[in-house]
Design a protein around this motif. Structure first.
Motif, PDB file in Angstrom:
ATOM      1  N   UNK A  46      33.188  57.639  41.158  1.00 57.38           N
ATOM      2  CA  UNK A  46      34.122  56.576  41.522  1.00 57.38           C
ATOM      3  C   UNK A  46      33.649  55.874  42.792  1.00 57.38           C
ATOM      4  N   UNK A  47      33.153  56.633  43.742  1.00 64.43           N
ATOM      5  CA  UNK A  47      32.649  56.043  44.987  1.00 64.43           C
ATOM      6  C   UNK A  47      31.477  55.107  44.700  1.00 64.43           C
ATOM      7  N   UNK A  48      30.594  55.490  43.779  1.00 65.97           N
ATOM      8  CA  UNK A  48      29.457  54.638  43.419  1.00 65.97           C
ATOM      9  C   UNK A  48      29.953  53.313  42.838  1.00 65.97           C
ATOM     10  N   UNK A  49      30.955  53.385  41.951  1.00 65.60           N
ATOM     11  CA  UNK A  49      31.491  52.161  41.346  1.00 65.60           C
ATOM     12  C   UNK A  49      32.107  51.247  42.396  1.00 65.60           C
ATOM     13  N   UNK A  50      32.851  51.836  43.327  1.00 65.68           N
ATOM     14  CA  UNK A  50      33.502  51.042  44.364  1.00 65.68           C
ATOM     15  C   UNK A  50      32.456  50.390  45.268  1.00 65.68           C
ATOM     16  N   UNK A  51      31.455  51.159  45.659  1.00 58.18           N
ATOM     17  CA  UNK A  51      30.391  50.614  46.513  1.00 58.18           C
ATOM     18  C   UNK A  51      29.641  49.507  45.778  1.00 58.18           C
ATOM     19  N   UNK A  52      29.408  49.707  44.480  1.00 57.40           N
ATOM     20  CA  UNK A  52      28.724  48.682  43.694  1.00 57.40           C
ATOM     21  C   UNK A  52      29.520  47.380  43.664  1.00 57.40           C
ATOM     22  N   UNK A  53      30.827  47.502  43.454  1.00 56.45           N
ATOM     23  CA  UNK A  53      31.665  46.312  43.429  1.00 56.45           C
ATOM     24  C   UNK A  53      31.671  45.585  44.763  1.00 56.45           C
ATOM     25  N   UNK A  54      31.708  46.360  45.861  1.00 55.87           N
ATOM     26  CA  UNK A  54      31.716  45.745  47.194  1.00 55.87           C
ATOM     27  C   UNK A  54      30.398  45.046  47.490  1.00 55.87           C
ATOM     28  N   UNK A  55      29.268  45.703  47.202  1.00 54.99           N
ATOM     29  CA  UNK A  55      27.963  45.095  47.469  1.00 54.99           C
ATOM     30  C   UNK A  55      27.706  43.908  46.549  1.00 54.99           C
ATOM     31  N   UNK A  56      28.324  43.926  45.342  1.00 55.32           N
ATOM     32  CA  UNK A  56      28.211  42.781  44.442  1.00 55.32           C
ATOM     33  C   UNK A  56      28.826  41.554  45.084  1.00 55.32           C
ATOM     34  N   UNK A  57      29.988  41.741  45.714  1.00 49.23           N
ATOM     35  CA  UNK A  57      30.629  40.625  46.430  1.00 49.23           C
ATOM     36  C   UNK A  57      29.835  40.266  47.678  1.00 49.23           C
ATOM     37  N   UNK A  58      29.334  41.280  48.381  1.00 48.12           N
ATOM     38  CA  UNK A  58      28.665  41.051  49.656  1.00 48.12           C
ATOM     39  C   UNK A  58      27.361  40.293  49.492  1.00 48.12           C
ATOM     40  N   UNK A  59      26.588  40.603  48.442  1.00 50.28           N
ATOM     41  CA  UNK A  59      25.292  39.928  48.324  1.00 50.28           C
ATOM     42  C   UNK A  59      25.459  38.435  48.067  1.00 50.28           C
ATOM     43  N   UNK A  60      26.522  38.061  47.328  1.00 55.84           N
ATOM     44  CA  UNK A  60      26.785  36.640  47.116  1.00 55.84           C
ATOM     45  C   UNK A  60      27.224  35.943  48.392  1.00 55.84           C
ATOM     46  N   UNK A  61      28.061  36.648  49.152  1.00 55.93           N
ATOM     47  CA  UNK A  61      28.525  36.093  50.424  1.00 55.93           C
ATOM     48  C   UNK A  61      27.353  35.876  51.374  1.00 55.93           C
ATOM     49  N   UNK A  62      26.475  36.874  51.462  1.00 51.69           N
ATOM     50  CA  UNK A  62      25.327  36.771  52.361  1.00 51.69           C
ATOM     51  C   UNK A  62      24.333  35.712  51.886  1.00 51.69           C
ATOM     52  N   UNK A  63      24.202  35.564  50.563  1.00 52.01           N
ATOM     53  CA  UNK A  63      23.284  34.551  50.037  1.00 52.01           C
ATOM     54  C   UNK A  63      23.693  33.162  50.506  1.00 52.01           C
ATOM     55  N   UNK A  64      25.002  32.919  50.575  1.00 53.46           N
ATOM     56  CA  UNK A  64      25.480  31.613  51.026  1.00 53.46           C
ATOM     57  C   UNK A  64      25.415  31.486  52.547  1.00 53.46           C
ATOM     58  N   UNK A  65      25.874  32.525  53.250  1.00 52.33           N
ATOM     59  CA  UNK A  65      25.923  32.457  54.717  1.00 52.33           C
ATOM     60  C   UNK A  65      24.527  32.397  55.320  1.00 52.33           C
ATOM     61  N   UNK A  66      23.598  33.189  54.778  1.00 57.62           N
ATOM     62  CA  UNK A  66      22.241  33.261  55.312  1.00 57.62           C
ATOM     63  C   UNK A  66      21.298  32.258  54.649  1.00 57.62           C
ATOM     64  N   UNK A  67      21.826  31.501  53.686  1.00 63.40           N
ATOM     65  CA  UNK A  67      21.003  30.543  52.943  1.00 63.40           C
ATOM     66  C   UNK A  67      19.802  31.254  52.312  1.00 63.40           C
ATOM     67  N   UNK A  68      20.093  32.359  51.616  1.00 64.56           N
ATOM     68  CA  UNK A  68      19.036  33.161  50.996  1.00 64.56           C
ATOM     69  C   UNK A  68      19.191  33.235  49.475  1.00 64.56           C
ATOM     70  N   UNK A  69      19.747  32.198  48.886  1.00 65.08           N
ATOM     71  CA  UNK A  69      19.821  32.143  47.434  1.00 65.08           C
ATOM     72  C   UNK A  69      18.412  31.994  46.875  1.00 65.08           C
TER      73      UNK A  69
END
Length: 207
Positions: A46-69
């Motif tokens: 369950x912890x793996x699934x939760x971490x996966x969901x959080x990092x899924x959101x985080x990588x998109x956020x960082x791609x926009x903020x850091x201009x790393x798309x």
């Protein structure tokens, strides 16, 4: 997530923070399967699934903020999303958490859409852009699956997690299938309007 709107140029960079997070999520897939099916360590799974969901959101956020798309991110991120969904569904069926036909519908949708990629490849076109509605469906499923796993644990949230997880799974499935139909209709439109590579030349030779 690493995919962006069609109006935004994608770089060819590989070593980016969002891509690193996507690779970490990818490495978590076999660990999740091992924890859930081999050791039955449902809490850690369950912890793996939760971490996966959080990092899924985080990588998109960082791609926009850091201009790393990047082009790699636009392919890797949705691939890891689908891999997590498919792997989790199969594991849940094996454990008896969900009916097999629910997994069959969701996995079948992705299998059909994978076949439509041939349409774009034959015409020298890139894969279709990820629909935000489709990302929303994946988002619902990524929330539903941890809830369903939590519902089978021996903890206080189990009684709440089951109805909530079931509701999210139903809505996520409906939306997932609907967006699948939209993708399929787009592929049919491409078939009708864009000739395959070499077909125009063959027609001229036939004349």
């Amino acid at each position: 997530m690493s995919s962006v709107d069609g109006g935004t140029a994608l770089s060819g960079r590989i070593m980016t923070v969002p891509n690193f997070l996507s690779v970490v999520r990818l490495l978590g897939v076999p660990l999740f399967v091992y924890l859930l099916l081999v050791t039955h360590s449902d809490g850690w799974a369950l912890a793996i699934l939760i971490i996966s969901g959080f990092t899924d959101w985080l990588d998109g956020k960082l791609a926009r903020v850091l201009d790393q798309s990047s082009k790699l991110g636009a392919l890797l991120d949705p691939f890891v999303d689908r891999l997590y969904v498919v792997t989790t569904l199969v594991a849940f069926v094996v454990r008896g958490f969900i009916p097999w036909w629910v997994a069959a519908i969701l996995i079948g949708r992705d299998a059909v859409l994978a076949l439509t990629l041939v349409v774009y490849r034959r015409r020298g076109l890139p894969p279709p852009e990820v629909m935000y509605l489709g990302k929303g469906a994946t988002f619902l499923l990524m929330f539903a699956l941890p809830m369903i796993l939590a519902a089978h644990g021996d903890w206080s949230i189990a009684t709440v997690a089951w109805p909530l997880g079931s509701a999210l799974l139903i809505w996520g499935t409906v939306l997932y299938v609907w967006t699948g139909l939209l993708y399929a209709m787009n592929a049919v439109s491409v078939v009708r309007t864009v000739p395959a590579r070499g077909s125009a030349g063959n027609e001229r030779e036939a004349r």
